[in-house]
Design a protein around this motif. Structure first.
Motif, short mmCIF file in Angstrom:
data_model
loop_
_atom_site.label_atom_id
_atom_site.label_comp_id
_atom_site.label_asym_id
_atom_site.label_seq_id
_atom_site.Cartn_x
_atom_site.Cartn_y
_atom_site.Cartn_z
N MET A 1 -13.14 -46.85 20.00
CA MET A 1 -12.89 -45.54 20.57
C MET A 1 -14.04 -45.04 21.46
SD MET A 1 -9.92 -44.25 19.65
CE MET A 1 -10.23 -42.51 19.81
N THR A 2 -15.04 -45.87 21.73
CA THR A 2 -16.02 -45.41 22.69
C THR A 2 -15.41 -45.34 24.07
OG1 THR A 2 -16.85 -47.60 22.32
CG2 THR A 2 -18.32 -45.78 21.85
N ARG A 4 -12.93 -44.00 26.34
CA ARG A 4 -12.22 -42.74 26.13
C ARG A 4 -10.85 -42.74 26.78
NH1 ARG A 4 -17.03 -38.45 25.54
NH2 ARG A 4 -17.79 -39.52 23.73
N LEU A 5 -10.11 -41.78 26.36
CA LEU A 5 -8.75 -41.67 26.88
C LEU A 5 -8.71 -40.87 28.16
CD1 LEU A 5 -7.19 -40.58 23.54
CD2 LEU A 5 -7.36 -42.87 24.44
N ASP A 6 -9.87 -40.45 28.60
CA ASP A 6 -9.85 -39.41 29.61
C ASP A 6 -9.80 -39.93 31.02
OD1 ASP A 6 -12.23 -40.56 29.46
OD2 ASP A 6 -13.34 -38.79 28.87
N VAL A 58 -26.53 -36.59 32.07
CA VAL A 58 -25.56 -37.40 32.81
C VAL A 58 -25.93 -37.57 34.29
CG1 VAL A 58 -23.12 -37.74 33.34
CG2 VAL A 58 -23.76 -36.57 31.23
N ALA A 140 -7.43 -44.74 15.60
CA ALA A 140 -8.33 -43.88 14.84
C ALA A 140 -9.50 -44.68 14.25
CB ALA A 140 -7.56 -43.18 13.71
N SER A 142 -12.68 -47.26 14.11
CA SER A 142 -13.76 -47.60 15.02
C SER A 142 -13.59 -49.03 15.52
CB SER A 142 -15.11 -47.45 14.34
OG SER A 142 -15.31 -48.46 13.39
N HIS B 171 -24.57 -37.50 22.58
CA HIS B 171 -23.13 -37.44 22.35
C HIS B 171 -22.53 -36.18 22.94
CE1 HIS B 171 -21.86 -40.82 19.98
NE2 HIS B 171 -22.84 -40.69 19.12
N THR B 172 -23.22 -35.04 22.72
CA THR B 172 -22.69 -33.77 23.18
C THR B 172 -22.53 -33.78 24.70
OG1 THR B 172 -23.86 -32.71 21.36
CG2 THR B 172 -23.03 -31.28 23.09
N PHE B 174 -22.18 -36.28 26.76
CA PHE B 174 -21.12 -37.15 27.25
C PHE B 174 -19.73 -36.73 26.76
CE2 PHE B 174 -24.40 -39.74 28.97
CZ PHE B 174 -23.78 -40.40 30.02
N GLY B 175 -19.69 -35.83 25.78
CA GLY B 175 -18.41 -35.32 25.34
C GLY B 175 -17.94 -34.15 26.21
N LEU B 176 -18.87 -33.52 26.93
CA LEU B 176 -18.55 -32.28 27.64
C LEU B 176 -17.52 -32.41 28.76
CD1 LEU B 176 -21.96 -30.36 27.78
CD2 LEU B 176 -19.88 -29.71 26.55
N PHE B 178 -14.88 -34.23 29.34
CA PHE B 178 -13.50 -34.24 28.83
C PHE B 178 -13.16 -32.91 28.17
CE2 PHE B 178 -10.52 -35.06 25.29
CZ PHE B 178 -9.41 -35.41 26.04
N PHE B 227 -10.50 -35.33 18.44
CA PHE B 227 -10.93 -36.42 19.32
C PHE B 227 -12.43 -36.59 19.30
CE2 PHE B 227 -6.83 -36.87 21.09
CZ PHE B 227 -6.86 -38.16 21.56
N GLN B 228 -13.12 -35.47 19.47
CA GLN B 228 -14.56 -35.53 19.53
C GLN B 228 -15.11 -36.09 18.23
OE1 GLN B 228 -16.08 -34.76 22.44
NE2 GLN B 228 -17.75 -35.76 21.40
N LEU B 230 -13.67 -38.08 16.10
CA LEU B 230 -13.41 -39.52 15.98
C LEU B 230 -14.30 -40.35 16.90
CD1 LEU B 230 -9.55 -39.69 15.59
CD2 LEU B 230 -11.29 -40.05 13.85
N TRP B 231 -14.48 -39.88 18.13
CA TRP B 231 -15.34 -40.63 19.06
C TRP B 231 -16.73 -40.80 18.48
CZ3 TRP B 231 -13.48 -37.29 23.68
CH2 TRP B 231 -12.34 -37.87 24.25
N ASN B 234 -16.93 -42.93 15.31
CA ASN B 234 -16.69 -44.35 15.55
C ASN B 234 -17.65 -44.99 16.53
OD1 ASN B 234 -14.52 -44.43 13.82
ND2 ASN B 234 -13.02 -43.93 15.39
N ASP B 235 -18.53 -44.20 17.12
CA ASP B 235 -19.41 -44.77 18.14
C ASP B 235 -20.39 -45.80 17.56
OD1 ASP B 235 -21.34 -44.80 20.54
OD2 ASP B 235 -22.57 -44.16 18.84
N PRO B 279 -11.65 -41.32 9.30
CA PRO B 279 -10.78 -41.22 10.48
C PRO B 279 -9.29 -41.35 10.14
CG PRO B 279 -12.61 -42.66 10.96
CD PRO B 279 -12.72 -42.31 9.51
N PHE B 290 -3.67 -34.75 17.36
CA PHE B 290 -4.22 -35.97 17.93
C PHE B 290 -3.40 -36.38 19.15
CE2 PHE B 290 -4.98 -40.57 17.97
CZ PHE B 290 -6.34 -40.64 17.77
N MET B 294 -4.25 -36.20 23.25
CA MET B 294 -4.17 -37.39 24.07
C MET B 294 -3.30 -37.15 25.30
SD MET B 294 -3.28 -41.07 22.61
CE MET B 294 -1.57 -40.98 22.99
#
Lengths: 461, 300
Positions: A1-2, A4-6, A58, A140, A142, B171-172, B174-176, B178, B227-228, B230-231, B234-235, B279, B290, B294
């Motif tokens: 899941m690294t 992303r779906l985006d 970033v 879901a 990893s 993480h924060t 790179f999550g922003l 999306f 989503f956040q 789980l990402w 699981n990272d 998860p 979920f 998506m």
């Protein structure tokens, strides 16, 4: 899941936005909200935390990497585009790029096709929700755990890895299973059999009521089947019969060419009764090594164990070896992402107006024509979104390769995202080349970034 | 899951069948039987690997190296929870808590910071707003790799390399993109009249944000949160670079055992299974959000 779906997120406009008319967003109504809206200072305050994080974590790194990629490992010597030249000339790097190419070409097509098939087929079953949950579940999990899961699946030993267990079972259903490589007959004056053309034949023709003893030596312990039982000397009875056994008494003792206590039969051997060069009958040895030809016309035959008995048994594929490693990992990737494709495409499918399909059916179109001429064209925006998302994900693929490929095979399985980590952090310690690889990765996804921006602008203009 | 095909399912077969007569119906019947069998096989194909992991995690290394996990059906007595008790005794619990300590703050931060920015993008007027938002759209697919080297250097200079806050901030950030994208698209759908009423009353922006926008945005925020979560949970890559042995989450702790896969299969299988329990629970409990998240993130 690294991954992303985006990716291609703004590809299709949101329905609310386009249909809501009256209560539209600020893009349509700046004049009415301006008077009441807050001052720019307030807006800046709301944006500041995000701007700082995105700027420092970033945007700045992109600039820094670009700059750093022009320097050598130590960071002191300017090498110009030298690191980029390395990417395109070094043999290992070229393997890496080739692998990424395979990924980009194969994985998105397989995932999208499978997603489409699943989405269409789930419409035909009652337990669609259960099916979707099962196929979607890996999303879901990893990729690390998925990697461990597939290391187990791809275990080379057919009695441990489920992939090879299935392959060998299927293979053995269609062809003789048991192989005794390097086994050979006990030869000599006392023996009734001799080697011939890689197989074993009786020296003299035999007939019913005359038990055939076929002593075999040189059976490797690993090739000895687990179900082998102590051999039984054949006793009369109807038809041509005999015993194929391992003429070796564990712990010593025992007489050659005789079935002694403790000697085991060799199950699964194909035995042929040959008359005038023609195979008249075939039998397979039982767990105690005995065989019997049923329904064979009376007469004398030469009994033959064909060469196929002495080939190595089929043990499946070396999934985690250098040749198959990339397809094997792509298999795991498909397992993870098929659910994503299925759910998106199923949603698209549900949105197709039923009338269009009905009209075509009433006009006499077959189900396949309806699918091919109406469903797929109407789904094409969704299919494109799934496809592009998968391309982006395959370009960035890292975890699965890192976990599934054993370290000795990693050079053959390597991909750009993994190589970047290996070069900069996984022992390579060359941050110049690492930065160049990161920039290369960014350039690879750049077309999709531009595509996203252009679509978004078009749809919000 | 629920949104997808419920309405569509019977239409095709029902309307197709009556016009085709007996032969057609038989073909349909047989076809549907074939599809049922095919789907069962496919379902098994997707389920079996995970079941395999679970069974392997419940057997000792010796048993696992001797025979396939499917022999469990004939030898259920070989099952044991020893791997799990060994794992918990070995200090794996600390990496579990590290995962929690990284995931929860990240999720909260991303939601909070992104919601503020998204509100500004959706309902405030300022110069360069549209251009700035296009930058966010562009940042959506920036590969994480680009920031590993620069941020590692920065963390080294700041002395926070290997710390949990360092991992959380990475993480924060790179999550922003999306998160902002998802929430902004949701927030623009809030009826203007609600906001105008509040502004007319003279409510300050932060108050409108907290008491109007945030509550109305709940569905989108729930999707984003899952989503956040789980990402980050699981990272592996970010943890691999920025965490040390003290602060490492489960994924990194397990990765370090991969080299001797055969002899470590007890720790790896039970650890991997423990790491995916949370998860999976989230997924089954909140699958609606979920899927919605998506969809909103990719198609609509």
């Amino acid at each position: 899941m690294t991954e992303r779906l985006d990716g291609p997120a703004p590809a299709v406009p949101r329905e609310e936005e386009t249909s809501r008319g009256g209560a539209a967003g600020p893009a349509d109504t700046p004049r009415t909200t301006r008077r009441l809206g807050p001052s720019p200072a307030v807006a800046i305050a709301f944006l500041l935390p995000a701007a700082v994080l995105l700027g420092v974590w970033v945007v700045y790194p992109i600039v820094y990497s670009l700059f750093r990629s022009l320097f050598d490992a130590s960071g002191k010597g300017f090498v110009g585009l030298g690191n980029y030249t390395t990417i395109f000339t070094d043999a290992g790097m070229l393997t890496t790029i080739r692998n990424n190419l395979i990924w980009v070409v194969v994985a998105p097509i397989v995932v999208t096709t499978l997603g489409l098939i699943f989405a269409v087929l789930t419409e035909r079953i009652r337990w669609a929700t259960a099916f979707k949950l099962i196929v979607f579940m890996p999303m879901a999990v990893s990729l690390m755990a998925a990697g461990v899961i597939f290391r187990l699946v791809y275990d080379e030993a057919p009695d441990r890895g489920v992939a090879n267990a299935i392959l060998t079972t299927v293979h053995d259903t269609f062809s003789s299973s048991q192989g005794y490589p390097e086994a050979r007959p006990r030869e000599g004056a006392q023996s009734a059999v001799a080697a011939q053309n890689g197989g074993v034949v009786t020296k003299q023709a035999v007939q019913a009521g005359q038990p055939v003893l076929v002593p075999i030596v040189g059976v490797k312990p690993a090739a000895m089947p687990k179900n082998a039982r102590p051999a039984k000397a054949p006793t009369g009875g109807g038809g041509l019969a005999g015993t194929v056994w391992f003429d070796f008494t564990p712990g010593g003792g025992g007489a050659p060419n005789q079935v002694d206590a403790g000697e085991k039969g060799l199950p699964g051997m194909t035995v042929e009764a040959v008359k005038d060069g023609q195979v008249a009958g075939t039998a397979t040895t039982a767990e105690d090594g005995s065989f019997r030809f049923e329904g064979l016309p009376a007469g004398s035959y030469v009994v033959r164990l064909p060469q196929s008995n002495f080939k190595a048994a089929y043990n499946g594929l070396t999934w985690l070896g250098p040749t198959l490693i990339t397809p094997a990992i792509i298999g795991a990737f498909v397992w993870v992402w098929a659910g994503f494709a299925m759910v998106l495409i199923a949603a698209g499918l549900a949105a197709i107006p039923r009338d269009a399909l009905e009209a075509a059916r009433i006009d006499g179109a077959t189900e396949w024509q309806v699918f091919r001429r109406i469903t797929v064209p109407l789904l094409s925006p969704v299919l494109l979104v799934v496809f592009v998302t998968m391309i982006i994900n395959t370009l960035k693929v890292f975890d699965l390769v890192f976990i599934i490929a054993p370290s000795s095979v990693q050079p053959e399985a390597n991909v750009v995202a993994l190589e970047m980590w290996r070069v900069a952090f996984g022992g390579g310690n060359n941050q110049g080349l690492g930065s160049a690889l990161a920039i290369f990765l960014l350039i690879l996804v750049l077309p999709f970034m531009i595509m996203n921006i252009r679509r978004f602008r078009r749809e919000n203009a | 899951m629920t949104t997808a095909t419920a309405t569509a399912a019977p239409a095709g077969l029902q309307t197709g069948a009556p016009r085709r007569g007996l032969a057609g119906r038989i073909v349909d019947r047989v076809g549907s039987g074939v599809i049922q069998v095919l789907m069962v096989l496919l379902g098994l194909f997707w389920l079996v690997p995970t079941i395999g992991l679970f069974v392997v995690s419940l057997r000792t290394v010796d048993v696992n190296n001797a025979e396939g996990w499917w022999t469990v059906f004939t030898k259920p007595a070989e099952l044991t929870i020893k791997n799990y008790s060994d794992l918990l005794a070995s200090g794996f619990t600390s990496s579990f808590w590290n995962t929690v300590a990284i995931t929860v703050p990240t999720t909260v931060l991303v939601i909070g910071i992104a919601a503020m920015a998204a509100y500004a993008f959706a309902w405030m007027e300022f110069k360069g707003r549209d251009t700035l938002f296009l930058v966010v759209v562009g940042l959506l697919i920036v590969p994480i790799q680009i920031a590993l080297i620069p941020i590692a250097k920065m963390y080294g200079d700041m002395g926070i390399f290997g710390s949990i806050p360092g991992v959380v901030l990475f993480h924060t950030a790179f999550g922003l993109p999306f998160a902002i994208f998802l929430l902004r698209n949701f927030f623009v759908g809030i009826p203007a009249s609600l906001l105008e009423a509040a502004r007319m009353d003279g409510a300050p922006e932060w108050k409108i944000f907290v008491s109007v926008v945030f509550p109305l945005g709940k569905p989108a925020i729930a999707s984003l949160g899952i989503f956040q979560f789980l990402w980050v949970w699981n990272d592996m890559l970010i943890a691999l670079v920025f965490a040390n042995t003290e602060s490492q989450p489960m994924t990194k702790a397990l990765q370090s055992q991969m080299r001797q896969f055969g002899s470590n299969v007890d720790i790896l299988s039970s650890g991997a299974f423990l790491s995916l329990i949370v998860p999976l629970i989230l997924f089954f409990a909140f699958q609606r959000y979920f899927v919605q998240g998506m969809m909103a993130g990719s198609v609509k």
